[in-house]
Motif scaffolding. Structure first.
Motif, PDB file in Angstrom:
ATOM      1  N   THR A 108      54.165 -22.533  57.346  1.00  0.00           N
ATOM      2  CA  THR A 108      54.389 -21.142  56.951  1.00  0.00           C
ATOM      3  C   THR A 108      53.144 -20.325  57.256  1.00  0.00           C
ATOM      4  OG1 THR A 108      53.616 -21.517  54.679  1.00  0.00           O
ATOM      5  CG2 THR A 108      55.989 -21.750  55.099  1.00  0.00           C
ATOM      6  N   THR A 109      53.334 -19.024  57.319  1.00  0.00           N
ATOM      7  CA  THR A 109      52.221 -18.103  57.496  1.00  0.00           C
ATOM      8  C   THR A 109      52.468 -16.890  56.615  1.00  0.00           C
ATOM      9  OG1 THR A 109      50.867 -16.912  59.100  1.00  0.00           O
ATOM     10  CG2 THR A 109      53.248 -16.848  59.430  1.00  0.00           C
ATOM     11  N   ASP A 110      51.481 -15.996  56.547  1.00  0.00           N
ATOM     12  CA  ASP A 110      51.603 -14.797  55.721  1.00  0.00           C
ATOM     13  C   ASP A 110      51.608 -13.547  56.593  1.00  0.00           C
ATOM     14  OD1 ASP A 110      51.532 -16.321  53.402  1.00  0.00           O
ATOM     15  OD2 ASP A 110      49.350 -16.162  53.222  1.00  0.00           O
ATOM     16  N   ILE A 111      52.375 -12.559  56.175  1.00  0.00           N
ATOM     17  CA  ILE A 111      52.298 -11.237  56.800  1.00  0.00           C
ATOM     18  C   ILE A 111      51.002 -10.572  56.352  1.00  0.00           C
ATOM     19  CG2 ILE A 111      53.325  -8.934  56.878  1.00  0.00           C
ATOM     20  CD1 ILE A 111      56.052 -10.233  56.510  1.00  0.00           C
ATOM     21  N   ILE A 112      50.223 -10.063  57.310  1.00  0.00           N
ATOM     22  CA  ILE A 112      48.949  -9.435  56.946  1.00  0.00           C
ATOM     23  C   ILE A 112      48.924  -7.933  57.231  1.00  0.00           C
ATOM     24  CG2 ILE A 112      47.598 -11.546  57.120  1.00  0.00           C
ATOM     25  CD1 ILE A 112      46.732 -10.743  59.889  1.00  0.00           C
ATOM     26  N   ALA A 113      49.889  -7.432  58.004  1.00  0.00           N
ATOM     27  CA  ALA A 113      49.951  -5.987  58.251  1.00  0.00           C
ATOM     28  C   ALA A 113      51.325  -5.632  58.803  1.00  0.00           C
ATOM     29  CB  ALA A 113      48.864  -5.539  59.224  1.00  0.00           C
ATOM     30  N   ILE A 114      51.793  -4.440  58.457  1.00  0.00           N
ATOM     31  CA  ILE A 114      53.055  -3.905  58.979  1.00  0.00           C
ATOM     32  C   ILE A 114      52.790  -2.495  59.478  1.00  0.00           C
ATOM     33  CG2 ILE A 114      55.437  -3.268  58.454  1.00  0.00           C
ATOM     34  CD1 ILE A 114      55.415  -5.375  56.241  1.00  0.00           C
ATOM     35  N   GLU A 115      53.112  -2.249  60.751  1.00  0.00           N
ATOM     36  CA  GLU A 115      52.891  -0.943  61.363  1.00  0.00           C
ATOM     37  C   GLU A 115      54.243  -0.359  61.767  1.00  0.00           C
ATOM     38  OE1 GLU A 115      50.422  -1.944  64.648  1.00  0.00           O
ATOM     39  OE2 GLU A 115      48.712  -2.580  63.401  1.00  0.00           O
ATOM     40  N   ASN A 116      54.593   0.773  61.191  1.00  0.00           N
ATOM     41  CA  ASN A 116      55.882   1.407  61.464  1.00  0.00           C
ATOM     42  C   ASN A 116      55.716   2.614  62.377  1.00  0.00           C
ATOM     43  OD1 ASN A 116      57.638  -0.204  59.694  1.00  0.00           O
ATOM     44  ND2 ASN A 116      56.433   0.690  58.031  1.00  0.00           N
ATOM     45  N   THR A 117      56.627   2.740  63.348  1.00  0.00           N
ATOM     46  CA  THR A 117      56.712   3.941  64.174  1.00  0.00           C
ATOM     47  C   THR A 117      58.152   4.444  64.105  1.00  0.00           C
ATOM     48  OG1 THR A 117      57.352   2.830  66.233  1.00  0.00           O
ATOM     49  CG2 THR A 117      54.986   2.944  65.727  1.00  0.00           C
ATOM     50  N   ASP A 118      58.447   5.500  64.844  1.00  0.00           N
ATOM     51  CA  ASP A 118      59.798   6.053  64.814  1.00  0.00           C
ATOM     52  C   ASP A 118      60.829   5.113  65.425  1.00  0.00           C
ATOM     53  OD1 ASP A 118      58.901   8.345  63.604  1.00  0.00           O
ATOM     54  OD2 ASP A 118      58.676   9.465  65.484  1.00  0.00           O
ATOM     55  N   PHE A 119      60.394   4.234  66.336  1.00  0.00           N
ATOM     56  CA  PHE A 119      61.359   3.461  67.110  1.00  0.00           C
ATOM     57  C   PHE A 119      61.261   1.951  66.915  1.00  0.00           C
ATOM     58  CE2 PHE A 119      60.477   7.405  69.442  1.00  0.00           C
ATOM     59  CZ  PHE A 119      61.746   7.971  69.396  1.00  0.00           C
ATOM     60  N   THR A 138      58.953  -1.518  64.689  1.00  0.00           N
ATOM     61  CA  THR A 138      57.989  -1.964  63.689  1.00  0.00           C
ATOM     62  C   THR A 138      57.208  -3.135  64.259  1.00  0.00           C
ATOM     63  OG1 THR A 138      59.315  -1.246  61.798  1.00  0.00           O
ATOM     64  CG2 THR A 138      57.734  -3.014  61.403  1.00  0.00           C
ATOM     65  N   THR A 139      55.905  -3.108  64.089  1.00  0.00           N
ATOM     66  CA  THR A 139      55.049  -4.219  64.501  1.00  0.00           C
ATOM     67  C   THR A 139      54.566  -4.936  63.249  1.00  0.00           C
ATOM     68  OG1 THR A 139      54.312  -3.095  66.510  1.00  0.00           O
ATOM     69  CG2 THR A 139      52.914  -4.877  65.675  1.00  0.00           C
ATOM     70  N   ILE A 140      54.773  -6.247  63.217  1.00  0.00           N
ATOM     71  CA  ILE A 140      54.332  -7.051  62.081  1.00  0.00           C
ATOM     72  C   ILE A 140      53.279  -8.044  62.564  1.00  0.00           C
ATOM     73  CG2 ILE A 140      55.006  -8.643  60.252  1.00  0.00           C
ATOM     74  CD1 ILE A 140      57.739  -7.432  60.218  1.00  0.00           C
ATOM     75  N   TRP A 141      52.160  -8.084  61.848  1.00  0.00           N
ATOM     76  CA  TRP A 141      51.069  -9.012  62.142  1.00  0.00           C
ATOM     77  C   TRP A 141      51.108 -10.181  61.165  1.00  0.00           C
ATOM     78  CZ3 TRP A 141      47.535  -8.876  66.097  1.00  0.00           C
ATOM     79  CH2 TRP A 141      47.467  -7.698  66.851  1.00  0.00           C
ATOM     80  N   PHE A 142      50.884 -11.378  61.704  1.00  0.00           N
ATOM     81  CA  PHE A 142      50.888 -12.604  60.911  1.00  0.00           C
ATOM     82  C   PHE A 142      49.563 -13.345  61.094  1.00  0.00           C
ATOM     83  CE2 PHE A 142      55.123 -11.650  62.410  1.00  0.00           C
ATOM     84  CZ  PHE A 142      55.923 -11.790  61.298  1.00  0.00           C
ATOM     85  N   LYS A 143      49.153 -14.063  60.064  1.00  0.00           N
ATOM     86  CA  LYS A 143      48.051 -15.004  60.238  1.00  0.00           C
ATOM     87  C   LYS A 143      48.465 -16.059  61.252  1.00  0.00           C
ATOM     88  CE  LYS A 143      46.037 -14.766  55.573  1.00  0.00           C
ATOM     89  NZ  LYS A 143      45.766 -15.538  54.327  1.00  0.00           N
TER      90      LYS A 143
END
Length: 206
Positions: A106-117, A119-124
């Motif tokens: 497993t890993t953890d979500i460390i950031a979520i970046e939303n735009t109009d079109f 979503t970018t999700i960053w993981f460890k």
């Protein structure tokens, strides 16, 4: 075998601890409840589980200690929701990539970046997965077949369209949530084979 195309979401309606394992029961969407049978495989957040009992669309699965330890299923509570995919059948379209349902870690979500079109999700990036997480390669995250975006020494990201956010749990995920990872088996086989051959060649030269 699974394809990494999440077919729906199911609600956990009961948990029963039975010593060395746990039984949990989910309520499947009606459209995913046809032709159920004992022994059939259903992926929960990408983890392959076996049907042990069912009545209509209420379906029970047994989770051993290793599954509870290595996946995010061990932290589930009643009323939680999981991504669901029924096992692929011969002739089905492989819309994602071939997945076994065997979770690597497993890993953890460390950031979520939303735009109009999108979503970018960053993981460890777990140490055990580093050799197999490559930009533009495949990875299974909570049962979703996704293309890897950027890879940094300690993290990686994926880019999600609105349809993926709507169809899967990623539309509800938050920073800090634990996510199941299944690395691409073909990538793992190639990397491990090349590494082994190079190591043998270096040994023979010495």
């Amino acid at each position: 075998m699974f394809t990494g195309i999440v077919q729906g979401k199911a609600t956990l309606i009961a948990i029963e601890d039975r010593g060395e394992f746990r039984r949990h029961t989910v309520r499947l969407p009606q459209e995913l409840s046809d032709n159920l049978q004992i022994g059939a495989s259903v992926a929960h957040n990408g983890c392959c589980l076996t049907i042990t009992e069912f009545q209509n669309n209420e379906v029970a699965f047994d989770l051993i200690a290793e599954t509870l330890r290595c996946t995010n299923l061990g932290s589930l509570q009643v009323d939680d929701v999981v991504n669901i995919e029924r096992a692929a059948r011969f002739g089905d379209e492989i819309g994602g990539h071939v997945m076994s349902g065997h979770i690597t870690t497993t890993t953890d979500i460390i950031a979520i970046e939303n735009t109009d079109f999108n979503t970018t999700i960053w993981f460890k990036l777990p140490e055990s997965c580093k050799p197999y997480v490559l930009s533009k390669g495949f990875v299974g995250l909570d049962g979703c077949s996704l293309t890897i975006g950027d890879v940094l020494p300690d993290r990686f990201n994926v880019h999600l369209i609105p349809e993926t956010l709507e169809r899967t749990l990623f539309g509800q995920r938050q920073v800090g949530d634990a996510i199941n990872i299944e690395v691409d088996a073909q990538t793992q086989a190639i990397v491990d084979t090349v590494s082994r051959i190079l190591a043998q060649q270096q040994t023979s030269v010495k």
